[in-house]
Design an enzyme around this catalytic site. Structure first.
Site, PDB file in Angstrom:
ATOM      1  N   HIS A  77      58.889 128.206  25.588  1.00 60.77           N
ATOM      2  CA  HIS A  77      59.977 127.939  24.370  1.00 60.77           C
ATOM      3  C   HIS A  77      60.257 125.842  24.860  1.00 60.77           C
ATOM      4  O   HIS A  77      60.093 124.935  24.650  1.00 60.77           O
ATOM      5  CB  HIS A  77      61.551 127.881  24.461  1.00 60.77           C
ATOM      6  CG  HIS A  77      62.784 127.356  24.098  1.00 60.77           C
ATOM      7  ND1 HIS A  77      61.925 127.213  22.413  1.00 60.77           N
ATOM      8  CD2 HIS A  77      63.324 126.695  24.308  1.00 60.77           C
ATOM      9  CE1 HIS A  77      63.038 126.022  22.294  1.00 60.77           C
ATOM     10  NE2 HIS A  77      63.713 126.557  23.181  1.00 60.77           N
ATOM     11  N   GLU A  94      77.330 123.263  13.858  1.00 61.58           N
ATOM     12  CA  GLU A  94      76.492 122.297  13.871  1.00 61.58           C
ATOM     13  C   GLU A  94      75.752 121.303  12.491  1.00 61.58           C
ATOM     14  O   GLU A  94      74.849 120.854  11.765  1.00 61.58           O
ATOM     15  CB  GLU A  94      75.289 122.908  14.589  1.00 61.58           C
ATOM     16  CG  GLU A  94      73.718 121.607  14.266  1.00 61.58           C
ATOM     17  CD  GLU A  94      71.686 122.639  14.822  1.00 61.58           C
ATOM     18  OE1 GLU A  94      72.460 123.650  15.521  1.00 61.58           O
ATOM     19  OE2 GLU A  94      71.772 122.397  13.825  1.00 61.58           O
ATOM     20  N   ARG A 111      81.199 144.493  13.904  1.00 61.92           N
ATOM     21  CA  ARG A 111      82.047 143.409  13.371  1.00 61.92           C
ATOM     22  C   ARG A 111      82.450 141.978  14.192  1.00 61.92           C
ATOM     23  O   ARG A 111      82.931 141.160  14.146  1.00 61.92           O
ATOM     24  CB  ARG A 111      83.165 142.855  12.298  1.00 61.92           C
ATOM     25  CG  ARG A 111      82.885 143.741  10.652  1.00 61.92           C
ATOM     26  CD  ARG A 111      83.625 143.824   9.612  1.00 61.92           C
ATOM     27  NE  ARG A 111      83.670 144.564   8.480  1.00 61.92           N
ATOM     28  CZ  ARG A 111      83.430 145.961   8.436  1.00 61.92           C
ATOM     29  NH1 ARG A 111      84.856 146.722   9.532  1.00 61.92           N
ATOM     30  NH2 ARG A 111      83.132 146.592   7.498  1.00 61.92           N
ATOM     31  N   HIS A 154      59.134 124.860  17.714  1.00 62.93           N
ATOM     32  CA  HIS A 154      59.688 125.908  17.290  1.00 62.93           C
ATOM     33  C   HIS A 154      58.607 126.177  16.009  1.00 62.93           C
ATOM     34  O   HIS A 154      57.169 127.116  16.344  1.00 62.93           O
ATOM     35  CB  HIS A 154      60.404 125.909  16.485  1.00 62.93           C
ATOM     36  CG  HIS A 154      62.044 126.483  16.816  1.00 62.93           C
ATOM     37  ND1 HIS A 154      63.177 126.212  15.927  1.00 62.93           N
ATOM     38  CD2 HIS A 154      62.084 126.460  18.151  1.00 62.93           C
ATOM     39  CE1 HIS A 154      63.892 126.403  17.040  1.00 62.93           C
ATOM     40  NE2 HIS A 154      63.500 126.262  18.329  1.00 62.93           N
ATOM     41  N   HIS A 158      63.072 120.124  18.664  1.00 65.08           N
ATOM     42  CA  HIS A 158      62.588 121.517  18.372  1.00 65.08           C
ATOM     43  C   HIS A 158      61.920 122.143  17.223  1.00 65.08           C
ATOM     44  O   HIS A 158      61.729 123.027  16.957  1.00 65.08           O
ATOM     45  CB  HIS A 158      64.693 121.889  18.693  1.00 65.08           C
ATOM     46  CG  HIS A 158      64.758 122.482  19.595  1.00 65.08           C
ATOM     47  ND1 HIS A 158      65.106 121.828  20.831  1.00 65.08           N
ATOM     48  CD2 HIS A 158      65.173 123.729  20.370  1.00 65.08           C
ATOM     49  CE1 HIS A 158      65.637 122.281  21.772  1.00 65.08           C
ATOM     50  NE2 HIS A 158      65.412 123.507  21.937  1.00 65.08           N
ATOM     51  N   LYS A 200      76.237 119.877  26.953  1.00 60.37           N
ATOM     52  CA  LYS A 200      76.458 120.552  26.155  1.00 60.37           C
ATOM     53  C   LYS A 200      77.635 121.353  25.694  1.00 60.37           C
ATOM     54  O   LYS A 200      78.028 121.212  24.512  1.00 60.37           O
ATOM     55  CB  LYS A 200      75.538 121.602  26.340  1.00 60.37           C
ATOM     56  CG  LYS A 200      75.489 122.644  24.943  1.00 60.37           C
ATOM     57  CD  LYS A 200      74.203 123.151  25.076  1.00 60.37           C
ATOM     58  CE  LYS A 200      74.019 124.642  23.906  1.00 60.37           C
ATOM     59  NZ  LYS A 200      72.972 125.001  23.736  1.00 60.37           N
ATOM     60  N   GLU A 206      64.717 121.096  28.826  1.00 59.01           N
ATOM     61  CA  GLU A 206      65.493 121.143  28.372  1.00 59.01           C
ATOM     62  C   GLU A 206      66.965 119.889  29.179  1.00 59.01           C
ATOM     63  O   GLU A 206      67.788 119.093  28.653  1.00 59.01           O
ATOM     64  CB  GLU A 206      66.513 122.834  27.777  1.00 59.01           C
ATOM     65  CG  GLU A 206      65.555 123.645  27.816  1.00 59.01           C
ATOM     66  CD  GLU A 206      66.230 123.797  26.231  1.00 59.01           C
ATOM     67  OE1 GLU A 206      66.614 122.319  25.587  1.00 59.01           O
ATOM     68  OE2 GLU A 206      65.420 124.226  25.271  1.00 59.01           O
ATOM     69  N   LYS A 218      75.340 130.551  20.496  1.00 55.32           N
ATOM     70  CA  LYS A 218      74.073 130.066  19.338  1.00 55.32           C
ATOM     71  C   LYS A 218      73.412 131.902  19.734  1.00 55.32           C
ATOM     72  O   LYS A 218      73.041 131.681  20.913  1.00 55.32           O
ATOM     73  CB  LYS A 218      72.739 128.965  19.036  1.00 55.32           C
ATOM     74  CG  LYS A 218      73.623 127.913  18.536  1.00 55.32           C
ATOM     75  CD  LYS A 218      71.749 127.151  18.447  1.00 55.32           C
ATOM     76  CE  LYS A 218      72.411 126.367  17.342  1.00 55.32           C
ATOM     77  NZ  LYS A 218      71.510 125.256  17.407  1.00 55.32           N
ATOM     78  N   ASN A 222      68.766 119.714  18.957  1.00 50.35           N
ATOM     79  CA  ASN A 222      67.457 120.000  18.571  1.00 50.35           C
ATOM     80  C   ASN A 222      66.433 118.402  18.834  1.00 50.35           C
ATOM     81  O   ASN A 222      65.026 119.594  18.023  1.00 50.35           O
ATOM     82  CB  ASN A 222      67.273 120.699  17.276  1.00 50.35           C
ATOM     83  CG  ASN A 222      68.690 121.562  17.578  1.00 50.35           C
ATOM     84  OD1 ASN A 222      68.845 122.570  17.800  1.00 50.35           O
ATOM     85  ND2 ASN A 222      69.363 121.270  15.305  1.00 50.35           N
ATOM     86  N   ARG A 257      75.484 117.883  16.826  1.00 46.84           N
ATOM     87  CA  ARG A 257      75.686 119.589  17.735  1.00 46.84           C
ATOM     88  C   ARG A 257      73.600 119.131  17.925  1.00 46.84           C
ATOM     89  O   ARG A 257      72.276 119.770  18.303  1.00 46.84           O
ATOM     90  CB  ARG A 257      75.726 120.377  17.244  1.00 46.84           C
ATOM     91  CG  ARG A 257      74.843 121.705  18.037  1.00 46.84           C
ATOM     92  CD  ARG A 257      75.683 123.278  18.284  1.00 46.84           C
ATOM     93  NE  ARG A 257      75.410 123.755  18.830  1.00 46.84           N
ATOM     94  CZ  ARG A 257      75.400 124.773  19.972  1.00 46.84           C
ATOM     95  NH1 ARG A 257      77.159 125.522  19.359  1.00 46.84           N
ATOM     96  NH2 ARG A 257      75.172 125.768  20.412  1.00 46.84           N
TER      97      ARG A 257
HETATM   98  N1  GLY Z   1      69.390 124.882  22.009  1.00 46.47           N
HETATM   99  C1  GLY Z   1      70.038 124.406  20.847  1.00 46.47           C
HETATM  100  C2  GLY Z   1      72.060 124.339  20.756  1.00 46.47           C
HETATM  101  O1  GLY Z   1      72.260 125.199  21.338  1.00 46.47           O
HETATM  102  O2  GLY Z   1      72.765 123.732  19.690  1.00 46.47           O
END
Ligand code: GLY
Length: 359
Positions: A262, A234, A118, A249, A245, A224, A182, A140, A242, A238
């Protein structure tokens, strides 16, 4: 340590430091601040042979778990391998995982630490530019599913991030440039001055000038961290991180993971997003061209991969996590230095932007 930069990701009791500098992995004092005593370090064979010797703290290297290298191994098998090792070796809740590698190692190790018993602590030691400026910061964690990238995961913050610029020395130019995507993204969403600085200092960055590397990593991590501190899960801002993205993706998914890096996929993705902003009158064409030129100077793709079916790409975008009520939520730049969340962009405009970027 001289010249080491420290940023704090401010999340109350879960706040943690990001250390950035040259040769800082060999600095035992960084690790002496960590109270956990039993570690398992997760890496791949390449990173192990290239960089493990830089870590001079023996307790960190006593237990090593080797995962296979590459995006296609960011999966449940790798997670099981970590769980098996931890269980067989009686790792308890007060032990700590160390992710030593790029984004695949970081995300996978992070997810294993979020779920093992956990949740246990973990440290990020990113070795690629992309993981230094993005995936190692902000908590994340997760793995891919055959129906979508990063579809299984958890928010789980590390207890420290340690970024040694020396690890970039062995990175291929292609990987380095993918990380630059990025970095450029942060300039577009939040800091025009930073974008302009990158434009002016492209050569120095490409030559791996230490101060320039520290500057781009530090500024990216600051932006960030500020965003994550305001919106960890998010719920709103946040999402700006993206940018590119949803397109990126879908490109990765349609091509098969690992064909494009990526960073390459999101670079092409945010250029497409910028072109939608131009269609909407939210960005000047000259700004779109500035982004395109900067991407080209780092050899990043400005066209979609060949033979990619545009309608299929759009269908895949509908599977993205950013879809609400069957409508895709787009992150669009509002000029350079600002971005916003756009909820009702017509399919027609998106298809036009995709077609305009077909190879
Ligand atoms: N890569 C985007 C984030 O960490 O929110």
């Amino acid at each position: 340590m001289k010249n080491m930069k420290k940023i704090i990701v401010k999340l109350d009791k879960r706040s943690y430091p990001i250390y950035i500098g040259k040769n800082i992995l060999s600095d035992k004092s960084i690790f002496s601040k960590i109270k956990e005593k039993k570690f398992a370090l997760v890496t791949n064979n390449k990173i192990k042979s290239l960089h493990l010797k830089k870590i001079k703290t023996p307790s960190l290297k006593k237990d090593i778990i080797i995962l296979k290298d590459g995006e296609k191994f960011k999966n449940q098998d790798s997670i099981n391998k970590i769980y098996n090792h931890l269980l067989k070796n009686k790792f308890s809740r007060d032990s700590c995982l160390v992710a030593f590698g790029g984004g695949v190692i970081g995300d996978t190790t992070g997810y294993a630490s979020a779920t093992y018993q956990r949740g246990i602590n973990f440290i990020q030691i990113p070795t690629t530019l992309l993981s230094m400026v993005d995936s190692s910061v902000g908590g994340k964690t997760g793995i891919n599913h055959e129906l979508g990238k990063n579809m299984i995961g958890a928010f789980h913050q590390p207890i420290a991030v340690i970024i040694d610029t020396e690890n970039l020395k062995t990175l291929s130019i292609k990987q380095f440039n993918a990380g630059m995507a990025e970095v450029i993204k942060y300039g577009i969403i939040k800091d025009k001055k930073f974008f302009d600085w990158i434009e002016k200092n492209t050569d120095k960055i490409k030559e791996h000038d230490t101060q320039s590397l520290i500057k781009i990593i530090k500024r990216s991590c600051e932006i960030k961290s500020e965003i994550v501190a305001q919106d960890e899960k998010e719920k709103n801002i946040r999402a700006l991180l993206n940018l590119g993205h949803t397109f990126g993706h879908a490109i990765e998914n349609n091509l098969g993971y690992g064909k494009w890096l990526h960073g390459e996929a999101i670079a092409c993705g945010f250029l497409i997003a910028a072109s939608i902003s131009v269609q909407l009158g939210k960005m000047k064409n000259s700004e779109y061209l500035k982004i395109k030129n900067l991407l080209e100077s780092f050899n990043l793709p400005v066209k979609l991969p060949k033979d990619l079916n545009i309608n299929k790409l759009f269908e895949t975008m509908l599977l993205d996590k950013k879809v609400k009520d069957n409508s895709i939520v787009y992150i669009l730049p509002n000029g350079i230095g600002k971005a916003y969340i756009a909820n009702s962009i017509s399919k027609k405009k998106v298809i036009k932007a995709l077609k305009d970027h077909a190879s």
